[in-house]
Design an enzyme around this catalytic site. Structure first.
Site, PDB file in Angstrom:
ATOM      1  N   LYS A   1      31.918  33.682  37.003  1.00  8.85           N
ATOM      2  CA  LYS A   1      32.885  34.719  37.376  1.00  8.85           C
ATOM      3  C   LYS A   1      33.826  34.205  38.466  1.00  8.85           C
ATOM      4  CE  LYS A   1      33.255  39.077  39.838  1.00  8.85           C
ATOM      5  NZ  LYS A   1      32.545  40.119  40.597  1.00  8.85           N
TER       6      LYS A   1
ATOM      7  N   ASP B   1      33.470  41.200  35.432  1.00  5.30           N
ATOM      8  CA  ASP B   1      32.861  41.932  36.538  1.00  5.30           C
ATOM      9  C   ASP B   1      32.193  43.181  35.969  1.00  5.30           C
ATOM     10  OD1 ASP B   1      34.911  43.670  35.923  1.00  5.30           O
ATOM     11  OD2 ASP B   1      36.042  43.320  37.755  1.00  5.30           O
TER      12      ASP B   1
END
Length: 214
Positions: A126, A144
């Site tokens: 991420k 997310d």
């Protein structure tokens, strides 16, 4: 009940509506001036709101204006500086190790390739994709909590693991929407589709959403 496989036509319709209702310009919600500042801010943002991170980094980046100042920071002092962020023990340690590695192994530059980025302390896919997308404009999908949750509702994925969600989205989203999708879905998740009380009746995606509460 498992979600149905979504058609390319429906994906295109959803993306067109997202483009219509939200910006098609790239926007990063974390405040930064340099690539390494964005890297640190993103490490801090794990399980914390961008708003809280921005409050902390406003003073943090003044106190520690260079990579070297972070690399040479006192662990205990840095922990105090980021205490309100949460998980501050691990984050402080990772920030020091990460900045030391940037200086030692990468000449003080934040690398652009995924493998090098995820080798840094505190950096997963991420965080790496945030850097790749926002700094190097490489097509990257950032998964997310908003992206994972809403992608499942829309029928874009059936997975819970963020890496599997990322790969599912890479298969169905055109590359020109890889970065944009995250920006739009964050806005959508904060406004119309929060986790606890989604406003499905007001949502412009309701008729296309497999998880809409009608």
């Amino acid at each position: 009940m498992p979600l149905r496989t979504i058609s390319k036509k429906k994906v295109r319709q959803i993306l067109e509506l997202l483009d219509e209702h939200y910006t098609t310009e790239y926007k990063c919600y974390l405040h930064y001036e340099t690539p390494w500042q964005l890297l640190i801010a993103t490490i801090l943002s794990a399980q914390c709101t961008d708003a809280r991170v921005n409050i902390v980094t406003k003073d943090l980046f003044v106190k520690y204006p260079t990579l070297e100042s972070f690399a040479n920071a006192s662990l205990k002092e840095l922990e105090k500086d980021i205490h309100s962020i949460g998980f501050y023990h691990n984050k402080a340690r990772n920030i020091i190790l990460c900045t030391q590695s940037l200086i030692t192994n990468y000449g003080g530059e934040v690398p652009s390739d995924l493998e090098s980025l995820i080798s840094l302390a505190g950096v997963g896919r991420k965080t790496a994709n945030v850097i790749r997308g926002n700094i190097y404009h490489e097509p990257s999908i950032v998964v997310d909590t908003h992206v994972k949750r809403i992608s499942k509702k829309l029928g874009f994925t059936k997975e819970d693991d963020p890496v599997k969600v990322e790969y599912d989205l890479m298969k169905i989203l055109p590359k020109d929407h890889w970065i944009l999708f995250n920006i739009q879905i964050i806005t959508h998740g904060r406004g119309i589709c929060p986790a606890r009380n989604p406003r499905c009746k007001e949502c412009f995606l309701q008729k296309l959403c497999q998880g809409a509460e009608i």
